[in-house]
Design an enzyme around this catalytic site. Sequence first.
Site, mmCIF file in Angstrom:
data_model
loop_
_atom_site.group_PDB
_atom_site.id
_atom_site.type_symbol
_atom_site.label_atom_id
_atom_site.label_comp_id
_atom_site.label_asym_id
_atom_site.label_seq_id
_atom_site.Cartn_x
_atom_site.Cartn_y
_atom_site.Cartn_z
ATOM 1 N N LEU A 192 2.231 38.514 -29.506
ATOM 2 C CA LEU A 192 3.225 39.585 -29.360
ATOM 3 C C LEU A 192 3.400 39.957 -27.897
ATOM 4 O O LEU A 192 4.303 40.694 -27.551
ATOM 5 C CB LEU A 192 2.776 40.817 -30.149
ATOM 6 C CG LEU A 192 2.645 40.619 -31.660
ATOM 7 C CD1 LEU A 192 1.971 41.828 -32.293
ATOM 8 C CD2 LEU A 192 4.016 40.402 -32.271
ATOM 9 N N ARG A 193 2.492 39.501 -27.061
ATOM 10 C CA ARG A 193 2.512 39.783 -25.612
ATOM 11 C C ARG A 193 2.245 41.250 -25.305
ATOM 12 O O ARG A 193 2.503 41.691 -24.185
ATOM 13 C CB ARG A 193 3.840 39.352 -24.973
ATOM 14 C CG ARG A 193 4.137 37.872 -25.121
ATOM 15 C CD ARG A 193 3.097 36.988 -24.509
ATOM 16 N NE ARG A 193 3.553 35.593 -24.382
ATOM 17 C CZ ARG A 193 2.746 34.578 -24.121
ATOM 18 N NH1 ARG A 193 1.447 34.780 -23.969
ATOM 19 N NH2 ARG A 193 3.222 33.363 -24.000
ATOM 20 N N ASP A 217 1.725 28.968 -33.554
ATOM 21 C CA ASP A 217 1.205 29.130 -32.195
ATOM 22 C C ASP A 217 2.286 29.741 -31.298
ATOM 23 O O ASP A 217 2.492 29.326 -30.156
ATOM 24 C CB ASP A 217 0.710 27.795 -31.614
ATOM 25 C CG ASP A 217 -0.295 28.020 -30.486
ATOM 26 O OD1 ASP A 217 -0.830 29.139 -30.381
ATOM 27 O OD2 ASP A 217 -0.524 27.087 -29.704
#
Lengths: 427, 323
Positions: free
Chosen positions: A64-65, A306
């Site tokens: 999700l950063r 990924d």
Amino acid sequence: MRIHIQNGRLIDPQNRIDAVRDIYIADGRIQSIDTPPAGFHADRVIDASHLVVCPGLIDLSVRLREPGLEYMATLESEMSAAVAGGVTRFACPPDTDPPLDEPGLVEMLKHRARNLNQAHVYPIGALTQGLKGEHLTEMVELNDAGCIVFGQPNALPRNLRVLMQAMQYAATFGFSVWLSPQDIHLAYDGVAHDGEVSTRLGLPGIPVCAETIAIANIVLLAKETQVRIHLCRISSAEGLAMIRAARQQGVKITCDVSINHIHLSDMDIGYFDSNCHMTPPLRSFNDRDALRAGLIDGAIDAICSDHAPVDDDVKLLPFGQSETGATGVELLLPLTLKWGLEMKRPLVEALAAITCRPAGILGVDAGVLAPGVVADICIFDPEDYWKVTPSALLSQGKNTPFLGMQLPGKVRYTLVNGNIVYESSVS
Amino acid sequence: MINRNPQLDANRALTHLLTTEGLPAAILLQILDTAETFMGVTEREVKKVPLLRGKSIFNLFFEPSTRTRTTFEIAAKRLSADVINLNIAVSAQSKGETLLDTVDNLSAMHADMFVVRHSQSGAAHLIARHVQPGIHVINAGDGRHAHPTQALLDMFTIRHYKKEFHNLRVAIVGDILHSRVARSQIHALTTLGVPEVRVIAPKTLLPRQVERLGVRVYHDMRSGLRDVDVLMMLRLQKERMQGAYLPSSEEYFKYYGLTPEKLALARPDAIVMHPGPMNRGVEIDSEVADGHQSVILPQVTYGIAVRMAVMAILAGSQSGDSV
């Protein structure tokens, strides 16, 4: 909200069901299948004729950063992308900035995700503080905050004694440990599979033994500590053979593979296409074919996206300086279907790799369609081929090696907790 | 996915020179033949022709280099082009500007050609893919990948002394793993029809599956040099001694340094080449470097004619149809 899903082709891989059946949903759960509960009046009827109705997809790796890397993507953008891809539950690797090594960070992430009321988010707790591979995190505290598994992404800790102790500690509390089998010294400055392609392109190589030696270490330590191990993203035929052998010896070990590695090889790097810069690297045709076959006999347990949203600023660089990874959560279903079609596997088998099997690895009661379970459902058109373009993707990351390709499988509806959280505008 | 040969335009003419790999032999020979015509120019009193008058050539060096940059500069000036030298290692990049931002800014100054050197493999390809049609890119060395003008000047030198390629045995000796020069030499030699290309190095300095490039691998220099017509020595970077590639430069010299005694194993008329700058006493003995079989200084002279030829061919190619 009471929902009646009508005339759909219900596929429940867990119970190997593939038949036209109706589903009745109320109070966030599946109430019954085939026959309506007494006195059931739907608020909404979904006509699923010619569509597949399957458990909401479960993705074992979605970045999700957040926290810290919001310039690449935000929780909002990536959660929307997930449900648009039919993904209702996913695990987030702890390689954020700072890493997910403190309960406060995990609580914040869970809280923000919950408020968006979309997919269920499972943060993977950092196995070591700062992911530095030196000191253990407060795993029990992190578990209370919402981490159900613990991991060390991208490479193994340098110090195997620390790794063994982390495994022992996790095993004490019954937590499973998720590891990326890559030896950091053997991978060194490598950016591509060490083979003919890297030799031609002059790209520093990552030898297969960077993976196999890491797997050997993990397997031996898993025997020693009796911890449950999940290997994230295997890339080589030899590595897969070692996992098979370890299982035969009774080691508790599972593994997954990414959508990229079952479709691409190092040849796809072409003239330095940085969209093919991955961790672990895309390997040879033989490796790719072994991974594709490993999904059939069950040696590989799950397919994951990924998902790694990466913006142009860090991709439009010389190959070796570009950021690794690709956007993928919206491609999990299409590329799994593509694998199934190419390998001539029934739909029920392909979907198992992204529903009930990853649910088992994550240890959650999901990925199944049965009365009483939470109504997380994906409804898609398997015949609808769509072109991967930046505008077709909701993720903030638009970089993927599959740009421009026509892929099968368009999600029409996604339900989480019995609510429609995504509905395709086209129908 | 990026698949089309990025060096050729729609008419299959050269529009960028990025690598010798995948270039037809006809184009390599066209460059060598054009270079022959410029040999006269470099020997004249007035060493200039007006072929590139009014054109702007930017030397973009993201990695320090004096020698290669200078030869490109001389080549461009002899063709009457305007040359602008930029050492970007010490300017824009240190201020955080990205590679492509730098290229965009310079393109806005109406560059016609970029000569690029960069520490990363693939940098020249990235720039070539990015620039407007009509702007040409010459790779002056990218990471370990390619150094095509060096390989072409080596081919020019070989043809000058040996006349033909089809009857030669060529040995490339040294750090193949890290060498962009070696890769470009191998592709040029095999494309031009050299029947036997050998590489000679310890296993730590050879890339994986190098034999797939069409070479024979030797670890023992004495057997590798036997009966060869051309010896191409590579420069050994001092950094290699700091890692675990090699124990010491002394041991390297003992087993892989070119001495008169080892040279005697090659054919009596064998020529010795080196891309420079040389490490005397590491990869080559002074007696050999300065000996009668050495063609190391002529290589430098030919380098200017070859680079002139590349620039002239690129400038003459149809612009605007390369994308």
